[in-house]
Design a protein around this motif. Structure first.
Motif, mmCIF file in Angstrom:
data_model
loop_
_atom_site.group_PDB
_atom_site.id
_atom_site.type_symbol
_atom_site.label_atom_id
_atom_site.label_comp_id
_atom_site.label_asym_id
_atom_site.label_seq_id
_atom_site.Cartn_x
_atom_site.Cartn_y
_atom_site.Cartn_z
ATOM 1 N N ALA A 348 -10.533 86.636 37.459
ATOM 2 C CA ALA A 348 -10.499 87.396 38.714
ATOM 3 C C ALA A 348 -10.649 88.886 38.449
ATOM 4 O O ALA A 348 -11.005 89.651 39.360
ATOM 5 C CB ALA A 348 -9.202 87.117 39.468
ATOM 6 N N GLN A 349 -10.416 89.314 37.212
ATOM 7 C CA GLN A 349 -10.478 90.735 36.882
ATOM 8 C C GLN A 349 -11.866 91.207 36.473
ATOM 9 O O GLN A 349 -12.062 92.394 36.225
ATOM 10 C CB GLN A 349 -9.491 91.052 35.754
ATOM 11 N N ILE A 350 -12.818 90.285 36.366
ATOM 12 C CA ILE A 350 -14.150 90.704 35.927
ATOM 13 C C ILE A 350 -15.214 90.225 36.909
ATOM 14 O O ILE A 350 -14.999 89.300 37.688
ATOM 15 C CB ILE A 350 -14.472 90.175 34.516
ATOM 16 N N GLU A 351 -16.352 90.860 36.844
ATOM 17 C CA GLU A 351 -17.472 90.511 37.719
ATOM 18 C C GLU A 351 -18.218 89.319 37.151
ATOM 19 O O GLU A 351 -18.495 89.243 35.943
ATOM 20 C CB GLU A 351 -18.419 91.716 37.855
ATOM 21 N N ILE A 352 -18.553 88.377 38.016
ATOM 22 C CA ILE A 352 -19.330 87.203 37.622
ATOM 23 C C ILE A 352 -20.731 87.343 38.221
ATOM 24 O O ILE A 352 -20.879 87.397 39.443
ATOM 25 C CB ILE A 352 -18.678 85.893 38.121
ATOM 26 N N PRO A 353 -21.775 87.397 37.392
ATOM 27 C CA PRO A 353 -23.125 87.591 37.928
ATOM 28 C C PRO A 353 -23.577 86.415 38.789
ATOM 29 O O PRO A 353 -23.162 85.267 38.581
ATOM 30 C CB PRO A 353 -23.996 87.699 36.668
ATOM 31 N N GLN A 354 -24.431 86.701 39.732
ATOM 32 C CA GLN A 354 -25.047 85.638 40.524
ATOM 33 C C GLN A 354 -25.955 84.794 39.631
ATOM 34 O O GLN A 354 -26.621 85.304 38.734
ATOM 35 C CB GLN A 354 -25.865 86.242 41.670
ATOM 36 N N GLY A 355 -25.972 83.488 39.893
ATOM 37 C CA GLY A 355 -26.852 82.595 39.136
ATOM 38 C C GLY A 355 -26.409 82.358 37.711
ATOM 39 O O GLY A 355 -27.209 81.933 36.869
ATOM 40 N N VAL A 356 -25.130 82.578 37.408
ATOM 41 C CA VAL A 356 -24.652 82.466 36.025
ATOM 42 C C VAL A 356 -24.586 81.002 35.586
ATOM 43 O O VAL A 356 -24.356 80.097 36.387
ATOM 44 C CB VAL A 356 -23.258 83.125 35.895
ATOM 45 N N ARG A 357 -24.811 80.787 34.294
ATOM 46 C CA ARG A 357 -24.557 79.494 33.655
ATOM 47 C C ARG A 357 -23.377 79.707 32.723
ATOM 48 O O ARG A 357 -23.426 80.576 31.838
ATOM 49 C CB ARG A 357 -25.779 78.997 32.890
ATOM 50 N N ALA A 358 -22.312 78.921 32.910
ATOM 51 C CA ALA A 358 -21.068 79.157 32.191
ATOM 52 C C ALA A 358 -20.826 78.088 31.132
ATOM 53 O O ALA A 358 -21.080 76.898 31.364
ATOM 54 C CB ALA A 358 -19.897 79.190 33.171
ATOM 55 N N TYR A 359 -20.308 78.511 29.990
ATOM 56 C CA TYR A 359 -19.913 77.623 28.903
ATOM 57 C C TYR A 359 -18.452 77.906 28.572
ATOM 58 O O TYR A 359 -18.071 79.065 28.352
ATOM 59 C CB TYR A 359 -20.784 77.855 27.669
ATOM 60 N N LEU A 360 -17.643 76.834 28.537
ATOM 61 C CA LEU A 360 -16.208 76.973 28.321
ATOM 62 C C LEU A 360 -15.785 76.160 27.103
ATOM 63 O O LEU A 360 -16.258 75.047 26.896
ATOM 64 C CB LEU A 360 -15.413 76.460 29.527
ATOM 65 N N CYS A 361 -14.849 76.698 26.313
ATOM 66 C CA CYS A 361 -14.281 75.939 25.205
ATOM 67 C C CYS A 361 -12.908 76.508 24.869
ATOM 68 O O CYS A 361 -12.766 77.730 24.702
ATOM 69 C CB CYS A 361 -15.184 75.987 23.974
ATOM 70 N N GLY A 362 -11.941 75.614 24.789
ATOM 71 C CA GLY A 362 -10.580 76.040 24.477
ATOM 72 C C GLY A 362 -9.595 74.991 24.941
ATOM 73 O O GLY A 362 -9.974 73.885 25.317
ATOM 74 N N PRO A 363 -8.311 75.310 24.941
ATOM 75 C CA PRO A 363 -7.308 74.355 25.413
ATOM 76 C C PRO A 363 -7.569 73.943 26.855
ATOM 77 O O PRO A 363 -8.109 74.720 27.657
ATOM 78 C CB PRO A 363 -5.996 75.137 25.288
ATOM 79 N N LEU A 364 -7.173 72.723 27.189
ATOM 80 C CA LEU A 364 -7.462 72.180 28.517
ATOM 81 C C LEU A 364 -6.911 73.036 29.654
ATOM 82 O O LEU A 364 -7.624 73.263 30.641
ATOM 83 C CB LEU A 364 -6.937 70.749 28.606
ATOM 84 N N PRO A 365 -5.670 73.563 29.585
ATOM 85 C CA PRO A 365 -5.192 74.416 30.686
ATOM 86 C C PRO A 365 -6.066 75.646 30.898
ATOM 87 O O PRO A 365 -6.310 76.050 32.037
ATOM 88 C CB PRO A 365 -3.775 74.802 30.246
ATOM 89 N N PHE A 366 -6.546 76.239 29.801
ATOM 90 C CA PHE A 366 -7.448 77.384 29.915
ATOM 91 C C PHE A 366 -8.732 77.000 30.629
ATOM 92 O O PHE A 366 -9.202 77.703 31.540
ATOM 93 C CB PHE A 366 -7.764 77.935 28.515
ATOM 94 N N MET A 367 -9.324 75.868 30.262
ATOM 95 C CA MET A 367 -10.591 75.474 30.880
ATOM 96 C C MET A 367 -10.402 75.077 32.337
ATOM 97 O O MET A 367 -11.266 75.352 33.174
ATOM 98 C CB MET A 367 -11.240 74.357 30.065
ATOM 99 N N ARG A 368 -9.282 74.434 32.656
ATOM 100 C CA ARG A 368 -9.020 74.099 34.050
ATOM 101 C C ARG A 368 -8.953 75.369 34.908
ATOM 102 O O ARG A 368 -9.558 75.445 35.976
ATOM 103 C CB ARG A 368 -7.700 73.333 34.175
#
Length: 399
Positions: A348-368
């Motif tokens: 919530a503290q950073i800007e997310i670009p339009q049309g972004v493709r996101a990749y997540l990796c880490g502990p399950l609570p973080f990814m949720r």
């Protein structure tokens, strides 16, 4: 597609099977390992078995597949099956092992559900199993073929040419083929399996992301030491820490994994926590090596700067990309600036670009939490990709 007769039966019995699937899978593994101890000793991750994670993952996969067959018959569960297939080929799973699983899984279903398993019910769920198994067998055959190997023959001898301390609990191992051939190609984000023979004689296998981009000459994996007593969790990682150095030989699979960096020019978000940084480092290394000008937002969270593996390399790679920015969070206080914050990752503290493709990796609570924030910000679910280290309990919980 499930037959109409079986669809009606599976739909009617799915609540009962779903409610008992955890008990079924636990009994299944216990009976199968009793008759085939070599599978527990030499193939399955006994840490996941001890924690109960593997039965949960199997239960979630079977129930999820059956639910999709009856509720969305025209939709194939591609992501779930691809993730399983990649893991299977990295372990050397072969078609004949599906028959062993079938025997013990259905025996467990009959034992747990008793008289509720009529011949018609058994036939319907048998159809579910072989539909799922058939799709996985086909996917795995294709992956083996694309890798240029026979089923189950994805292992290679790799020589450790360098061991590097990356944080107080993480070391990296740089690997080259022992036979002097070029290192097989891979896609940024993929992983390899490492098989070791432990002091008690068991052969245990674990997966590690490739933490450098493909260069045709060598691979690199990064391994975190696990703390927490004498449980099987972390036994391979800790064995590697304690026993492997430059010049040693490891048995390593070819690269597999479906979390791979997509080509194109769309903006990227690479979000990681803890040792989940490893596939992201591989992606960033590839982007920098190829002179990418894509907009890249890099987010990482860790306990402290001393726990952050590849921290200096991360800063160097981000600085090498003209349209990249880095945001870090540390739970333990660190010197704060525009890039470093204290606490947990908060998108919530950073800007997310339009049309972004996101990749997540880490502990399950973080990814949720990260996925929920991205969805809240309007990022489509199909644009959010993730990697789970271990059994995919995210799928098992229905996410």
């Amino acid at each position: 597609m499930l037959s109409p007769e079986s669809t009606a039966i599976v739909r009617a019995t799915l609540p009962a099977v779903g409610a008992a699937i955890g008990e079924i899978t636990t009994l299944f593994y216990r009976r199968m390992f009793a008759d085939h101890p070599e599978l527990e000793r030499d193939l399955f991750n006994r840490g996941n078995q001890a924690a109960g994670d593997q039965p949960k993952a199997l239960a979630g996969a079977v129930a999820g597949y059956a639910t999709m067959l009856v509720e969305q018959p025209d939709v194939r569960p591609g992501a779930m099956l691809a993730r399983i297939a990649h893991k299977h080929v990295s372990l050397g799973i072969t078609e004949d092992q599906y028959r062993i699983v079938h025997k013990y899984l259905f025996a467990a279903i009959v034992e747990v559900l008793g008289e509720a398993v009529t011949p018609e019910v058994a036939t319907a769920w048998d159809e579910v199993y072989w539909l799922m198994a058939g799709e996985l067998i086909a996917l795995e055959a294709k992956l083996y073929s694309e890798a240029g190997v026979e089923p189950g023959q994805a292992w290679r001898g790799m020589t450790v040419v360098a061991r590097t301390q990356e944080s107080r609990d993480a070391v990296s191992f740089t690997l080259r083929p022992a036979d002097g051939s070029p290192a097989p190609a891979f896609r940024p984000g993929q992983y390899v399996s490492v098989a070791v023979r432990l002091p008690d004689g068991t052969r245990q296998i674990r997966q590690y992301s490739l933490s450098a981009g493909p260069d045709g000459a060598q691979w690199r994996i990064t391994v975190k030491r696990m703390h927490g007593g004498d449980t099987p969790a972390g036994e391979v990682s800790n064995w590697l820490h304690d026993n492997i150095d430059s010049g040693d030989l490891l048995t390593v699979s070819l690269p597999f994994g479906d979390l791979t960096l997509a080509e194109g020019d769309e903006p990227l978000l690479l979000a990681s926590a803890g040792i989940g940084c490893t596939p992201m480092i591989g992606m960033l290394d590839h982007l920098a090596a190829t002179g990418s000008e894509r907009a890249v937002t890099v987010v990482h969270g860790d306990r402290s700067p001393a726990d952050h593996a590849h921290a200096e390399q991360l800063r160097t790679l981000v600085a090498a990309l003209p349209e990249a920015e880095l945001h870090r969070w540390y739970e333990q206080p660190a010197e704060a600036d525009g890039e470093v914050r204290t606490g947990l990752v908060d998108l919530a503290q950073i800007e997310i670009p339009q049309g972004v493709r996101a990749y997540l990796c880490g502990p399950l609570p973080f990814m949720r939490a990260t996925r929920a924030e991205l969805l809240r910000r309007g990022v489509p679910a199909q644009s959010i990709h993730y990697e789970v280290f271990g059994p995919d309990l995210w799928l098992a919980s229905g996410n």
